[in-house]
Write a protein that holds these residues in place. Structure first.
Motif, PDB file in Angstrom:
ATOM      1  N   SER A 109      -6.633  -7.516  11.740  1.00 35.25           N
ATOM      2  CA  SER A 109      -7.184  -6.399  10.977  1.00 35.25           C
ATOM      3  C   SER A 109      -6.076  -5.631  10.279  1.00 35.25           C
ATOM      4  CB  SER A 109      -7.971  -5.456  11.891  1.00 35.25           C
ATOM      5  OG  SER A 109      -7.125  -4.867  12.856  1.00 35.25           O
ATOM      6  N   PHE A 110      -6.435  -5.049   9.150  1.00 37.46           N
ATOM      7  CA  PHE A 110      -5.527  -4.203   8.369  1.00 37.46           C
ATOM      8  C   PHE A 110      -6.181  -2.840   8.194  1.00 37.46           C
ATOM      9  CE2 PHE A 110      -4.929  -8.588   7.096  1.00 37.46           C
ATOM     10  CZ  PHE A 110      -3.549  -8.742   7.124  1.00 37.46           C
ATOM     11  N   ARG A 111      -5.469  -1.783   8.564  1.00 38.20           N
ATOM     12  CA  ARG A 111      -5.903  -0.428   8.252  1.00 38.20           C
ATOM     13  C   ARG A 111      -5.226  -0.038   6.941  1.00 38.20           C
ATOM     14  NH1 ARG A 111     -10.099   1.313  11.814  1.00 38.20           N
ATOM     15  NH2 ARG A 111      -9.754   0.166  13.758  1.00 38.20           N
ATOM     16  N   LEU A 112      -6.023   0.400   5.997  1.00 39.72           N
ATOM     17  CA  LEU A 112      -5.530   0.684   4.654  1.00 39.72           C
ATOM     18  C   LEU A 112      -5.474   2.181   4.388  1.00 39.72           C
ATOM     19  CD1 LEU A 112      -7.587  -1.988   2.656  1.00 39.72           C
ATOM     20  CD2 LEU A 112      -5.497  -2.284   4.007  1.00 39.72           C
ATOM     21  N   VAL A 113      -4.602   2.583   3.487  1.00 36.12           N
ATOM     22  CA  VAL A 113      -4.503   3.986   3.099  1.00 36.12           C
ATOM     23  C   VAL A 113      -4.953   4.138   1.656  1.00 36.12           C
ATOM     24  CG1 VAL A 113      -2.669   4.436   4.768  1.00 36.12           C
ATOM     25  CG2 VAL A 113      -2.076   3.765   2.428  1.00 36.12           C
ATOM     26  N   SER A 150     -11.180   4.084  10.912  1.00 35.03           N
ATOM     27  CA  SER A 150     -11.928   3.741   9.701  1.00 35.03           C
ATOM     28  C   SER A 150     -13.412   3.950   9.971  1.00 35.03           C
ATOM     29  CB  SER A 150     -11.680   2.288   9.302  1.00 35.03           C
ATOM     30  OG  SER A 150     -10.307   2.028   9.147  1.00 35.03           O
ATOM     31  N   ILE A 151     -14.059   4.691   9.095  1.00 35.50           N
ATOM     32  CA  ILE A 151     -15.515   4.865   9.158  1.00 35.50           C
ATOM     33  C   ILE A 151     -16.039   4.526   7.769  1.00 35.50           C
ATOM     34  CG2 ILE A 151     -17.407   6.422   9.747  1.00 35.50           C
ATOM     35  CD1 ILE A 151     -15.459   8.101  11.342  1.00 35.50           C
ATOM     36  N   PRO A 152     -16.304   3.245   7.517  1.00 36.69           N
ATOM     37  CA  PRO A 152     -16.625   2.806   6.152  1.00 36.69           C
ATOM     38  C   PRO A 152     -17.766   3.557   5.495  1.00 36.69           C
ATOM     39  CG  PRO A 152     -16.208   0.905   7.570  1.00 36.69           C
ATOM     40  CD  PRO A 152     -16.247   2.106   8.467  1.00 36.69           C
ATOM     41  N   ARG A 177      -8.503   5.996   7.197  1.00 32.12           N
ATOM     42  CA  ARG A 177      -7.966   4.750   6.652  1.00 32.12           C
ATOM     43  C   ARG A 177      -9.090   3.747   6.414  1.00 32.12           C
ATOM     44  NH1 ARG A 177      -2.535   3.424  10.108  1.00 32.12           N
ATOM     45  NH2 ARG A 177      -3.985   3.613  11.852  1.00 32.12           N
ATOM     46  N   GLY A 178      -8.854   2.855   5.468  1.00 33.76           N
ATOM     47  CA  GLY A 178      -9.789   1.769   5.200  1.00 33.76           C
ATOM     48  C   GLY A 178      -9.539   0.618   6.163  1.00 33.76           C
ATOM     49  N   ARG A 214       0.033   5.518   6.808  1.00 33.19           N
ATOM     50  CA  ARG A 214       0.659   4.240   6.504  1.00 33.19           C
ATOM     51  C   ARG A 214      -0.279   3.107   6.892  1.00 33.19           C
ATOM     52  NH1 ARG A 214       4.231   4.683   2.890  1.00 33.19           N
ATOM     53  NH2 ARG A 214       5.248   2.765   3.565  1.00 33.19           N
ATOM     54  N   PRO A 215      -0.278   2.011   6.116  1.00 35.67           N
ATOM     55  CA  PRO A 215      -1.155   0.885   6.429  1.00 35.67           C
ATOM     56  C   PRO A 215      -0.614   0.057   7.594  1.00 35.67           C
ATOM     57  CG  PRO A 215       0.173   0.379   4.506  1.00 35.67           C
ATOM     58  CD  PRO A 215       0.498   1.801   4.874  1.00 35.67           C
ATOM     59  N   THR A 216      -1.489  -0.718   8.197  1.00 35.06           N
ATOM     60  CA  THR A 216      -1.107  -1.509   9.370  1.00 35.06           C
ATOM     61  C   THR A 216      -1.553  -2.956   9.238  1.00 35.06           C
ATOM     62  OG1 THR A 216      -3.156  -1.211  10.619  1.00 35.06           O
ATOM     63  CG2 THR A 216      -1.504   0.534  10.802  1.00 35.06           C
TER      64      THR A 216
END
Length: 464
Positions: free
Chosen positions: A334-338, A407-409, A204-205, A304-306
């Protein structure tokens, strides 16, 4: 597996005590990247890695950035086979709350865990110093036995992963030609189970935001100004409460516009993993999933995003009591993105959501803390199948392809800036308590992680 592997594995087994000593030496350096007070310690950790790699014969150097330095090392021995870039990070999370640690977080020890297995305790043992060194130690064993590695290797170790990687993108842009390889390897993920290795194909982003609500121009006496003066703690609490719907979904306008459903074949594979929702939540003292209603726990944490509140503060929080109406109140969210979600769009939507709910006499300021899109690793590339087979050989259980809620950018940036896909192979366990007090890394994870990389290097070297 080639005949060259067995003597390397034997060397790993014979020298695991020395490998463990090196891990403990690195863990003793408190390289907390987010706290400026530890800047010198971050440099010290980077230099420790440079000295270690140079001592093995690599062309290693400490590269200065606007923040903490990068470690870059090249192997000049191998001249054939694929070229791999191995990435890890030497910085660690803060240790607060220190009172919850059972021992000094920077005095690692080898202890017996609740299940009878030996555990290496200390901040960074799992995230990411222990994981990073599994690869370094595997390469050390190859060179000790054969004098050279079976393929070309470049090392990149970052010192700001735990603080948003502010120097990473400029560094990749400046050194892209030097770092570009056929495939990147990242060891910063979990195994599927204590004895089931895995390779992650989804990450996730992340969007991080800090906001501060300001009302009065100074802190106020609650007896003299109570009710009459706007309280930023109350304003902040109401805004935060508005971020979620009763069904657990995120209430920010347009948040799900670009979110797609998981392909049916992938969803079916997840259902066959034998995942226990009760066991997963029960391991941290919980029972009830709190995410979107109607979604499985694996969906909630992988696809799913958070929106999560990571910290809130305002007013007097010390011992005793102080009847004050604060001037300011702050939070970190923080937001975890898909896949499909744009970090820039999500950040703008969040800020618009907050600003639309500001009452009179209030202002808000925002501070960004990193942003990266989700990534999906192709499962049909030339390196995945050999790596899975190598892991299966080491663990005697079929390695599986999984997703990740983390997330691992850098993985996305490797693809965008350097054109490289990444194999995410990690040996952490879900109970390693990373980012929490009493972090640990099982000795089995460390030892078999080294052995696993020995096999993976051999398998990747055969890819044409």
């Amino acid at each position: 597996m080639s005949a060259a592997v067995d003597p390397v594995l034997a060397h790993v087994d014979a020298h695991i005590g020395e490998s463990l000593e090196r891990l403990m030496a690195l863990v003793r350096i408190p390289s907390i990247s987010t706290d400026p007070a530890y800047a010198a310690q971050c440099t010290k950790a980077g230099q420790w890695l440079v000295d270690d790699l140079a001592g093995q014969g690599y062309d290693a150097s400490l590269r200065q950035t606007a923040g903490h330095p990068m470690v870059v090392a090249h192997d000049k021995g191998a001249t054939s086979g694929p070229h791999v870039l191995f990435y890890g990070h030497y910085d660690v999370q803060p240790v607060d709350p220190i009172g919850l640690w059972s021992s000094d977080p920077f005095e690692p020890a080898l202890r017996e865990g609740p299940d009878g297995e030996k555990e290496i305790t200390g901040r960074g043992t799992s995230d990411d110093k222990g994981q990073l060194l599994t690869f370094v130690e595997a390469c050390r064993a190859w060179k000790a036995v054969h004098g050279t590695l079976p393929l070309r290797v470049t090392f990149l170790f970052e010192g700001e992963e735990e603080s948003g990687s502010p120097s990473l993108l400029p560094f990749l842009d400046a050194t892209g030609d030097e770092l570009r390889a056929d495939v990147a390897l990242v060891c910063d993920t979990d195994m599927w189970g204590p004895d089931t290795p895995s390779i992650n194909s989804m990450l996730r982003g992340l969007v991080g935001e800090e906001l501060t609500i300001t009302c009065a121009d100074k802190d106020l006496h609650s007896g003299m100004f109570g009710s009459a003066a706007r309280n930023p703690n109350q304003v902040l609490a109401e805004i935060i409460a508005s971020l979620r719907n009763p069904d657990g979904s995120v209430a920010i306008e347009g948040f799900y516009d670009d979110v797609a459903e998981v392909p049916a074949a992938v969803a079916e594979q997840w259902r066959n993993l034998g995942f226990s929702e009760a066991g997963y939540l029960g391991s941290v003292g919980l029972k009830t999933p709190a995410g979107e209603a109607g979604r499985s726990v694996l969906e909630q944490i992988w696809s799913r995003p958070t929106c999560e509140i990571n910290g809130m503060w305002g007013g007097y929080t010390g011992d005793g009591f102080k009847t004050v109406i604060p001037s300011k109140a702050s939070a970190k969210i923080s937001f975890r993105l898909v896949s499909g979600q744009d970090p820039v769009k999500i950040r703008a939507a969040f800020r618009a959501h907050v600003e639309a709910r500001l009452p009179a006499d209030c202002t808000v300021s925002f501070k960004p803390h990193g942003g990266s899109p989700a990534i999906t690793v192709p499962v049909d590339g030339p390196y995945l199948a050999p790596a899975l087979a190598a892991l299966t050989d080491e663990w005697n259980k079929p390695a599986v392809v999984v997703g990740s809620g983390g997330s691992i950018p850098v993985v996305g940036e490797f693809k965008r800036r350097l054109g490289m896909d990444t194999l995410l192979i990690g040996f952490a366990r879900i109970d390693d308590r990373i980012h929490s007090p009493n972090e640990k890394y099982n000795l089995k994870s460390f030892h078999k992680g080294i052995r696993s990389w020995v096999r993976v290097l051999d398998a990747l070297a055969a890819v044409k």
